[in-house]
Design an enzyme around this catalytic site. Structure first.
Site, mmCIF file in Angstrom:
data_model
loop_
_atom_site.group_PDB
_atom_site.id
_atom_site.type_symbol
_atom_site.label_atom_id
_atom_site.label_comp_id
_atom_site.label_asym_id
_atom_site.label_seq_id
_atom_site.Cartn_x
_atom_site.Cartn_y
_atom_site.Cartn_z
ATOM 1 C CG HIS A 204 -0.489 0.329 2.637
ATOM 2 N ND1 HIS A 204 0.083 -0.822 3.216
ATOM 3 C CD2 HIS A 204 -0.151 1.403 3.213
ATOM 4 C CE1 HIS A 204 0.935 -0.285 4.376
ATOM 5 N NE2 HIS A 204 0.499 1.166 4.289
HETATM 6 C C1 UD1 Z 1 -2.324 5.347 5.614
HETATM 7 C C2 UD1 Z 1 -1.064 5.978 6.364
HETATM 8 C C3 UD1 Z 1 -0.056 4.864 6.337
HETATM 9 C C4 UD1 Z 1 -0.361 3.634 6.814
HETATM 10 C C5 UD1 Z 1 -1.828 3.244 6.210
HETATM 11 C C6 UD1 Z 1 -2.334 2.043 6.868
HETATM 12 C C7 UD1 Z 1 -0.799 8.455 5.990
HETATM 13 C C8 UD1 Z 1 0.025 9.405 5.596
HETATM 14 N N1 UD1 Z 1 -0.678 7.259 5.858
HETATM 15 O O1 UD1 Z 1 -2.084 5.354 4.386
HETATM 16 O O2 UD1 Z 1 0.994 5.237 7.228
HETATM 17 O O3 UD1 Z 1 0.742 2.935 6.698
HETATM 18 O O4 UD1 Z 1 -2.785 4.223 6.153
HETATM 19 O O5 UD1 Z 1 -3.245 1.344 5.773
HETATM 20 O O6 UD1 Z 1 -1.581 8.895 7.087
HETATM 21 N N2 UD1 Z 1 -9.327 4.519 0.880
HETATM 22 C C9 UD1 Z 1 -10.655 4.251 0.757
HETATM 23 N N3 UD1 Z 1 -11.227 3.551 1.973
HETATM 24 C C10 UD1 Z 1 -10.651 3.681 3.034
HETATM 25 C C11 UD1 Z 1 -9.305 4.095 3.194
HETATM 26 C C12 UD1 Z 1 -8.532 4.654 1.942
HETATM 27 O O7 UD1 Z 1 -11.113 3.860 -0.313
HETATM 28 O O8 UD1 Z 1 -11.226 3.345 3.901
HETATM 29 C C13 UD1 Z 1 -8.664 4.950 -0.531
HETATM 30 C C14 UD1 Z 1 -8.912 6.170 -0.809
HETATM 31 O O9 UD1 Z 1 -8.710 6.403 -2.294
HETATM 32 C C15 UD1 Z 1 -7.627 7.013 -0.186
HETATM 33 C C16 UD1 Z 1 -6.559 6.113 -0.387
HETATM 34 O O10 UD1 Z 1 -7.023 4.787 -0.004
HETATM 35 O O11 UD1 Z 1 -7.219 8.248 -0.799
HETATM 36 C C17 UD1 Z 1 -5.031 6.299 0.543
HETATM 37 O O12 UD1 Z 1 -5.849 6.532 2.109
HETATM 38 P P1 UD1 Z 1 -5.051 7.148 2.921
HETATM 39 O O13 UD1 Z 1 -5.640 7.047 4.268
HETATM 40 O O14 UD1 Z 1 -4.927 8.695 2.532
HETATM 41 O O15 UD1 Z 1 -3.563 6.615 3.175
HETATM 42 P P2 UD1 Z 1 -3.048 5.131 3.304
HETATM 43 O O16 UD1 Z 1 -2.301 4.807 1.842
HETATM 44 O O17 UD1 Z 1 -4.434 4.222 3.600
HETATM 45 N N1 UDP Z 2 -4.171 -5.704 8.517
HETATM 46 C C1 UDP Z 2 -5.263 -6.620 8.539
HETATM 47 N N2 UDP Z 2 -5.920 -6.845 7.430
HETATM 48 C C2 UDP Z 2 -5.479 -6.500 6.221
HETATM 49 C C3 UDP Z 2 -4.131 -5.906 5.975
HETATM 50 C C4 UDP Z 2 -3.473 -5.406 7.284
HETATM 51 O O1 UDP Z 2 -6.018 -6.966 9.685
HETATM 52 O O2 UDP Z 2 -6.020 -6.845 5.025
HETATM 53 C C5 UDP Z 2 -3.449 -5.509 9.826
HETATM 54 C C6 UDP Z 2 -1.993 -5.896 9.939
HETATM 55 O O3 UDP Z 2 -2.069 -7.516 10.415
HETATM 56 C C7 UDP Z 2 -1.456 -5.131 10.842
HETATM 57 C C8 UDP Z 2 -1.983 -3.644 10.510
HETATM 58 O O4 UDP Z 2 -3.132 -4.214 9.699
HETATM 59 O O5 UDP Z 2 -1.790 -5.683 12.266
HETATM 60 C C9 UDP Z 2 -1.194 -3.165 9.363
HETATM 61 O O6 UDP Z 2 -1.784 -2.121 8.836
HETATM 62 P P1 UDP Z 2 -1.189 -1.590 7.349
HETATM 63 O O7 UDP Z 2 -0.319 -2.431 6.534
HETATM 64 O O8 UDP Z 2 -2.489 -0.895 6.890
HETATM 65 O O9 UDP Z 2 -0.340 -0.369 7.847
HETATM 66 P P2 UDP Z 2 1.226 -0.207 8.582
HETATM 67 O O10 UDP Z 2 1.534 -1.098 9.411
HETATM 68 O O11 UDP Z 2 2.041 -0.293 7.122
HETATM 69 O O12 UDP Z 2 1.065 1.264 8.861
#
Ligand code: UD1
Ligand code: UDP
Length: 365
Positions: A204
């Site tokens: 991601h």
């Molecule tokens: C965010 C965090 C990242 C973390 C990740 C965990 C920041 C800068 N990034 O990244 O550190 O590792 O979460 O998963 O805060 N979207 C949906 N539905 C949702 C959520 C997101 O459709 O419920 C899509 C949207 O298109 C959005 C994109 O995902 O623009 C990115 O979501 P965003 O929360 O901005 O950043 P992450 O990549 O999820």
């Molecule tokens: N996770 C989950 N389901 C998924 C992907 C991740 O439950 O489909 C859990 C994972 O086990 C971990 C946390 O979400 O505990 C990590 O989240 P993510 O990879 O989104 O973010 P990051 O740790 O990189 O910030």
């Protein structure tokens, strides 16, 4: 006495779960604010249900947007919440935009900040998370660090006061919820998987998934090299880019929607290996003693790289192919992330802090 916790993204629900439950046991009143950064059922609500987290007092519905927009919107709305329900301190978790907004909002109102998972550094400021962590750490009154490395990182930046090495709260969650997941997860059956006959993939990070060429390249390298099935729960950020190119990888890669925590723990436990760019999943791979390849240029969880448990792809993505081909049994495993009691230590320190600072911060208790 009141503590306000600020969460908003998937990993924060997992980090907050055990801390929140221990605060409750210690009768420390907690008010949880969900910024709404993550909002799909499988990115948010499912974790509240599985982990038994309290329903947030409020969801700010910040949603998606550019960094500036998302952070500003969260900052504005968190400030208003902190003004209407003034806490003695706020807890922020990890390094997302919700962490930064929470820390900024509290700091501007002179509300003490407790940062859980402080001191992590990738030393790569192109990562939005690195900026968020540095800012949150500088503004915090109590810093809870998961590892010796994190302690050392803070020391290098001159932050030595009020830093507590507690171990990692994600280890607490993993230990506690694995027992429940064993009984409640049916994902292995549902996907017809046998232990060790598949590898697990998650991606991601913007650097891997926002550019379709890069994403295609990664999936191509996996498809061409691996001789086992790949299970890929797809983050919604990745899904947007993946949709038009998915078809060409369907013979070897099984794309599934994001899974809940119970299913994720079981998919990790039984995987032959894990390929990921997630911070949390690299660490969980280590904790579950499953070899991991991290598809990034560096890692903040450097302990996982000891003895070959986690191998980092580095700057050249083609290196993924070499790593996939050269699978070796990792060496000795050490407990770098505490003993699964980090949440208790954190709650104890918070409790003592609140008592000590009662006259200054506590309106009533
Ligand atoms: C965010 C965090 C990242 C973390 C990740 C965990 C920041 C800068 N990034 O990244 O550190 O590792 O979460 O998963 O805060 N979207 C949906 N539905 C949702 C959520 C997101 O459709 O419920 C899509 C949207 O298109 C959005 C994109 O995902 O623009 C990115 O979501 P965003 O929360 O901005 O950043 P992450 O990549 O999820
Ligand atoms: N996770 C989950 N389901 C998924 C992907 C991740 O439950 O489909 C859990 C994972 O086990 C971990 C946390 O979400 O505990 C990590 O989240 P993510 O990879 O989104 O973010 P990051 O740790 O990189 O910030």
């Amino acid at each position: 006495m009141l503590i306000t916790s600020i969460v908003g993204a998937r990993p924060q629900f997992i980090k907050a779960a055990m801390v929140s439950s221990v605060l409750k046991k210690k009768k420390i009143p907690e008010r949880m604010i969900h910024t709404g950064q993550h909002y799909n059922f499988k990115m948010s609500k499912i974790f509240f249900e599985e982990l038994g987290l309290p329903e947030p007092a409020v969801n700010l519905n910040v949603g998606s947007g550019s960094h500036g927009t998302q952070t500003a919107e969260a900052l504005r709305k968190i400030e208003s919440e902190l003004l209407s329900h003034p806490p003695d301190a706020v807890i922020v978790y990890g390094d997302t935009n919700s962490t930064l907004a929470g820390a900024l909002a509290a700091a501007k109102l002179n509300i003490p900040i407790f940062h859980v998972e402080a001191g992590l550094r990738s030393c790569n400021q192109a990562m939005p998370e690195e900026i968020n962590r540095i800012a949150a750490d500088r503004l915090s009154s109590l810093l809870f660090v998961p590892t010796q490395t994190a302690l050392f990182n803070l020391k290098k930046e001159g932050i030595t006061k009020n830093v507590h090495l507690t171990g990692d709260v994600m280890y607490d969650s993993l230990l506690h919820f694995s027992r429940i997941a064993e009984k409640r997860s049916y994902i292995m059956k549902k996907l017809r998987l046998n232990p060790k006959d598949y590898q697990l993939l998650t991606l991601h990070r913007p650097s891997n998934v926002d550019n379709p060429h890069q994403l295609k390249k990664i999936l191509g390298l996996i498809q061409d090299t691996a001789n086992i099935k790949t299970i890929f729960p797809v983050h919604p950020r990745t899904e947007k880019i993946l949709k038009p190119i998915k078809k060409q990888f369907k013979s070897t890669i099984c794309f599934i929607p994001p899974v809940g925590y119970f299913d994720m723990l079981m998919l990790q436990k039984h995987a032959f290996r894990i390929l990921t760019d997630s911070g949390g999943i690299q660490k969980e791979a280590y904790l579950q003693k499953v070899p991991c390849i991290t598809i990034r240029t560096e890692t903040e969880w450097i302990e996982t790289t000891k003895n070959g448990w986690n191998r980092i792809v580095g700057k050249k993505i083609e290196n993924l192919k070499t790593l996939l081909k050269a699978e070796k049994r990792p060496g000795a495993w050490k407990a770098f992330y505490g003993s699964g009691k980090a949440s208790f230590k954190i709650a104890d320190i918070i409790f003592k802090w609140l008592r000590k600072n009662k006259t200054r911060y506590t309106k009533s208790s």
